[in-house]
Design a protein around this motif. Structure first.
Motif, PDB file in Angstrom:
ATOM      1  N   VAL A   1     -21.475  19.731  11.534  1.00  0.00           N
ATOM      2  CA  VAL A   1     -22.520  20.764  11.581  1.00  0.00           C
ATOM      3  C   VAL A   1     -23.908  20.135  11.451  1.00  0.00           C
TER       4      VAL A   1
ATOM      5  N   THR B   1     -13.709  28.416  14.410  1.00  0.00           N
ATOM      6  CA  THR B   1     -14.151  28.002  13.065  1.00  0.00           C
ATOM      7  C   THR B   1     -14.836  29.117  12.281  1.00  0.00           C
TER       8      THR B   1
ATOM      9  N   LEU C   1     -10.333  28.846  11.887  1.00  0.00           N
ATOM     10  CA  LEU C   1      -9.925  28.135  10.674  1.00  0.00           C
ATOM     11  C   LEU C   1     -11.115  27.881   9.756  1.00  0.00           C
TER      12      LEU C   1
ATOM     13  N   ASN D   1     -12.682  25.782   6.367  1.00  0.00           N
ATOM     14  CA  ASN D   1     -12.697  24.332   6.106  1.00  0.00           C
ATOM     15  C   ASN D   1     -11.323  23.850   5.657  1.00  0.00           C
TER      16      ASN D   1
ATOM     17  N   ARG E   1      -9.730  13.132   6.268  1.00  0.00           N
ATOM     18  CA  ARG E   1     -11.000  13.778   6.590  1.00  0.00           C
ATOM     19  C   ARG E   1     -12.059  12.707   6.875  1.00  0.00           C
TER      20      ARG E   1
ATOM     21  N   THR F   1     -18.012  11.497   6.469  1.00  0.00           N
ATOM     22  CA  THR F   1     -19.342  12.112   6.352  1.00  0.00           C
ATOM     23  C   THR F   1     -19.258  13.602   6.018  1.00  0.00           C
ATOM     24  N   PHE F   2     -18.048  14.147   5.905  1.00  0.00           N
ATOM     25  CA  PHE F   2     -17.908  15.530   5.431  1.00  0.00           C
ATOM     26  C   PHE F   2     -17.911  15.511   3.903  1.00  0.00           C
ATOM     27  N   VAL F   3     -18.394  16.602   3.303  1.00  0.00           N
ATOM     28  CA  VAL F   3     -18.757  16.508   1.888  1.00  0.00           C
ATOM     29  C   VAL F   3     -17.597  16.155   0.963  1.00  0.00           C
TER      30      VAL F   3
ATOM     31  N   LYS G   1     -16.703  12.497   1.305  1.00  0.00           N
ATOM     32  CA  LYS G   1     -17.809  11.681   0.813  1.00  0.00           C
ATOM     33  C   LYS G   1     -17.700  11.585  -0.721  1.00  0.00           C
TER      34      LYS G   1
ATOM     35  N   LEU H   1     -26.444  13.636  -2.348  1.00  0.00           N
ATOM     36  CA  LEU H   1     -25.868  14.814  -1.690  1.00  0.00           C
ATOM     37  C   LEU H   1     -26.950  15.846  -1.405  1.00  0.00           C
TER      38      LEU H   1
ATOM     39  N   VAL I   1     -19.785  23.190  -3.909  1.00  0.00           N
ATOM     40  CA  VAL I   1     -19.690  21.727  -3.831  1.00  0.00           C
ATOM     41  C   VAL I   1     -19.668  21.148  -5.248  1.00  0.00           C
TER      42      VAL I   1
END
Ligand code: NAP
Ligand code: F7E
Length: 351
Positions: free
Chosen positions: A92, A132, A184, A186, A192, A195-197, A200, A218, A259
């Motif tokens: 994204v 998504t 779907l 997340n 995974r 670079t996805f949280v 990471k 972050l 997060v």
């Protein structure tokens, strides 16, 4: 009996690799589209490729969703029973930097496949589109999204996927193609992208556990997501294509966490003591070690997006009922799986 033939775009990605494993277990012949890259991009599927049991069941083809001829030629050659369109520029944040490319791959790429299927008129082919929760974007005071919720994408990625969602529906209605969207929420895993949280965070905290002195930067810690496990969700992708008629389904756990809460859960699994201080851009996390405070996480505005989806929670009751979907992984189990795998990886990096 003739084996079913499946084509997967995005086979080198998180979902593509798990779906390939699932379909091979179900005795399919699996074909995947891979891109030319200057460095290796098959790390998630190498174990499948080199397994001698898969020698006559697993094939890879160079192609690209931005290249109509390659899409057409691969489909013409393979004549698949099922096509899973998982290929996408799926980040994204990156979609704000590369909006046109994202539209080409994650939007028009879908049209290229559907046009090939229409033109080749392959009998009874079934098409799955990786839609998504980024289609929703805005809550409109609702606290849960289902198949009837209003779409309001908030990124170039979301808009590209909105095109794909609707073009899938249009080809179903106009040409009678068995074409379904899986919407779907997340989903994460040890595979995974880094670079996805979630990944990471698990990569960073596991290295920290082994003595790294780094600090993690972050963006928005307040964003809330409905996180499931990719292993559960690829099974739903397959089930969506096993239905009698093509339909769209929301796939989600029904739970939403921030997060920050995800970080706290990882810390708990790793038995690390974390304290949070400050607010907004000044928010920081410290790790407590023998009464000593060490800086762990800082907020960095470079990771904020020009527009944010603040809150996502899915209502997957239709999938629970019709697909008999019951996720095997809770968020806690997902975190444990990711931490376990990343601890091993971090240990191997120290050797
Ligand atoms: P991912 O790990 O980022 O994988 C994306 C795949 O697409 C990779 O195999 C990538 O190839 C391929 N790809 C990128 N650009 C391409 C192009 N121009 N032509 C052909 N292939 C291309 O994504 P994922 O997490 O597995 O997600 C699978 C699909 O579900 C994506 O469409 C994503 O947008 C969608 N989705 C994901 C989630 C989620 O939470 N994971 C949720 C909803 C929907 P390289 O390996 O060469 O880069
Ligand atoms: O961000 C926030 C960020 O990049 C999750 C894709 O698979 O799921 C994924 O998209 C949240 C966002 O996933 C950082 O702002 C904070 O609010 O892991 P993400 P995503 O954007 O939700 C959907 C369903 C898809 O379809 C997509 O393909 O976390 N966040 N700090 C951060 N995000 C990242 N990446 N990096 C940070 O440093």
């Amino acid at each position: 009996m003739k084996k079913k033939v499946a084509l997967i775009t995005g086979i080198t990605g998180q979902d593509g690799s798990y779906l390939a494993e699932l379909l091979l277990k179900k005795k399919y012949v699996v074909h995947g589209v891979i891109r030319k890259s200057s460095s290796f991009n098959t790390g998630r599927i190498d174990h499948i490729y080199i397994d001698p049991h898969n020698k006559t069941n697993f094939y890879l083809h160079y192609g690209d969703l931005t290249d109509s001829n390659s899409v057409y030629n691969i489909i013409n050659k393979i004549r698949p029973d099922e096509v899973y369109n998982l290929g996408a520029q799926s980040h994204v944040g990156v979609s704000f930097d590369n909006p046109e490319y994202t539209a080409e791959v994650s939007g028009i790429g879908t049209l290229r496949i559907l046009e090939a299927l229409r033109f080749l008129n392959i009998k009874k082919v079934k098409f799955y589109q990786a839609s998504t929760s980024e289609l929703f974007g805005e809550t409109y005071n609702k606290n849960v999204f289902d198949e009837n919720s209003k779409f309001h994408p908030k990124s170039p990625y979301g808009v590209a996927k909105l095109y794909s969602y609707w073009i899938t529906s249009v080809y179903r209605e106009s040409y009678g193609i068995f074409a379904s969207n899986g919407i779907l929420f997340n989903h994460e895993s040890p595979r995974r992208g880094e670079t996805f949280v979630t990944r990471k965070i698990t990569r960073f905290l596991t290295r920290k556990k082994l003595g790294s002195k780094d600090v993690l930067y972050l963006g928005n810690l307040n964003a809330k997501r409905d996180w499931g496990h990719a292993i559960d969700y690829v099974e739903m992708q397959w089930r969506i294509l096993q239905q009698k008629k093509p339909e769209d389904f929301v796939v989600a756990t029904g739970n939403s966490y921030s997060v920050r809460q995800f970080i706290d859960m990882c810390a708990k699994v790793l038995k690390m003591k974390i304290i949070w201080t400050g607010k907004g851009l000044n928010e920081k996390a410290y790790i407590l070690n023998k009464n000593k405070k060490e800086l762990l996480i800082k907020v960095d505005k470079r990771y904020f997006r020009p527009n944010e989806v603040h809150y996502l929670r899915g209502d997957a009751r239709k999938a629970f009922k019709k697909l008999r979907f019951k996720p095997k992984f809770t968020l806690r189990k997902l975190v444990e799986d990711m931490i376990k795998s990343d601890l091993e990886l971090a240990k191997s990096e120290l050797k």
